[in-house]
Design a protein around this motif. Structure first.
Motif, PDB file in Angstrom:
ATOM      1  N   ALA A  95     -47.674 -43.994 -10.897  1.00  0.00           N
ATOM      2  CA  ALA A  95     -46.230 -44.224 -10.853  1.00  0.00           C
ATOM      3  C   ALA A  95     -45.878 -44.878  -9.526  1.00  0.00           C
ATOM      4  CB  ALA A  95     -45.475 -42.904 -11.025  1.00  0.00           C
ATOM      5  N   PRO A 135     -42.589 -47.912 -12.237  1.00  0.00           N
ATOM      6  CA  PRO A 135     -41.369 -47.302 -12.778  1.00  0.00           C
ATOM      7  C   PRO A 135     -40.478 -48.267 -13.564  1.00  0.00           C
ATOM      8  CG  PRO A 135     -41.766 -46.430 -10.604  1.00  0.00           C
ATOM      9  CD  PRO A 135     -42.762 -47.544 -10.818  1.00  0.00           C
ATOM     10  N   ASP A 184     -49.983 -39.420 -13.350  1.00  0.00           N
ATOM     11  CA  ASP A 184     -50.024 -39.578 -11.899  1.00  0.00           C
ATOM     12  C   ASP A 184     -50.531 -38.278 -11.287  1.00  0.00           C
ATOM     13  OD1 ASP A 184     -48.551 -41.744  -9.866  1.00  0.00           O
ATOM     14  OD2 ASP A 184     -48.909 -39.774  -8.985  1.00  0.00           O
ATOM     15  N   ASP A 209     -49.453 -37.139  -8.335  1.00  0.00           N
ATOM     16  CA  ASP A 209     -48.412 -36.626  -7.446  1.00  0.00           C
ATOM     17  C   ASP A 209     -47.373 -35.850  -8.266  1.00  0.00           C
ATOM     18  OD1 ASP A 209     -46.171 -36.261  -5.791  1.00  0.00           O
ATOM     19  OD2 ASP A 209     -46.567 -38.109  -4.693  1.00  0.00           O
ATOM     20  N   GLU A 258     -44.656 -34.402  -7.426  1.00  0.00           N
ATOM     21  CA  GLU A 258     -43.258 -34.743  -7.110  1.00  0.00           C
ATOM     22  C   GLU A 258     -42.808 -35.978  -7.887  1.00  0.00           C
ATOM     23  OE1 GLU A 258     -42.185 -34.785  -2.936  1.00  0.00           O
ATOM     24  OE2 GLU A 258     -43.717 -33.278  -2.540  1.00  0.00           O
ATOM     25  N   LYS A 259     -43.656 -36.991  -7.964  1.00  0.00           N
ATOM     26  CA  LYS A 259     -43.332 -38.192  -8.738  1.00  0.00           C
ATOM     27  C   LYS A 259     -43.166 -37.858 -10.212  1.00  0.00           C
ATOM     28  CE  LYS A 259     -45.527 -41.728  -5.916  1.00  0.00           C
ATOM     29  NZ  LYS A 259     -46.581 -42.741  -5.866  1.00  0.00           N
ATOM     30  N   LEU A 312     -39.711 -38.420 -12.324  1.00  0.00           N
ATOM     31  CA  LEU A 312     -39.673 -39.282 -13.512  1.00  0.00           C
ATOM     32  C   LEU A 312     -39.222 -38.524 -14.752  1.00  0.00           C
ATOM     33  CD1 LEU A 312     -42.891 -41.344 -12.832  1.00  0.00           C
ATOM     34  CD2 LEU A 312     -40.545 -42.221 -12.859  1.00  0.00           C
ATOM     35  N   SER A 358     -36.153 -42.050 -10.070  1.00  0.00           N
ATOM     36  CA  SER A 358     -37.255 -42.894  -9.632  1.00  0.00           C
ATOM     37  C   SER A 358     -37.845 -42.390  -8.327  1.00  0.00           C
ATOM     38  CB  SER A 358     -36.760 -44.328  -9.445  1.00  0.00           C
ATOM     39  OG  SER A 358     -37.832 -45.146  -9.020  1.00  0.00           O
ATOM     40  N   PRO A 359     -39.173 -42.458  -8.176  1.00  0.00           N
ATOM     41  CA  PRO A 359     -39.788 -42.098  -6.904  1.00  0.00           C
ATOM     42  C   PRO A 359     -39.615 -43.202  -5.850  1.00  0.00           C
ATOM     43  CG  PRO A 359     -41.464 -42.694  -8.495  1.00  0.00           C
ATOM     44  CD  PRO A 359     -40.153 -42.707  -9.223  1.00  0.00           C
TER      45      PRO A 359
END
Length: 70
Positions: free
Chosen positions: A11, A16, A32, A34, A36-37, A41, A46-47
């Motif tokens: 991501a 995105p 992904d 991560d 947090e990402k 999402l 959006s990250p």
């Protein structure tokens, strides 16, 4: 019309916007590492700063899911 399933790895910076565009018509999965990402999402955020992707997420029906584990 049949729905295509699309898997996207990562991501990062480019994905995105492309992911949201594809998710308008097809079923999209983003993988992904991560967490947090992935959480952002899945909550339609959006990250990265991307006005285009933000508009898609806020105003369109999307068939999309982000995940950590394939």
């Amino acid at each position: 019309m049949s729905i295509t399933k699309i898997a996207i790895t990562g991501a990062g910076y480019i994905n995105p916007s492309n992911t949201m565009a594809l998710a308008q018509h097809d079923q999209v999965f983003v993988l992904d590492i991560d967490s947090e990402k992935v959480e952002l999402l899945n909550n339609r955020k959006s990250p990265i700063i991307d006005a285009g992707a933000s508009s898609f997420r806020a105003n369109r029906a999307l068939n999309f899911n982000a995940m950590l584990d394939k």
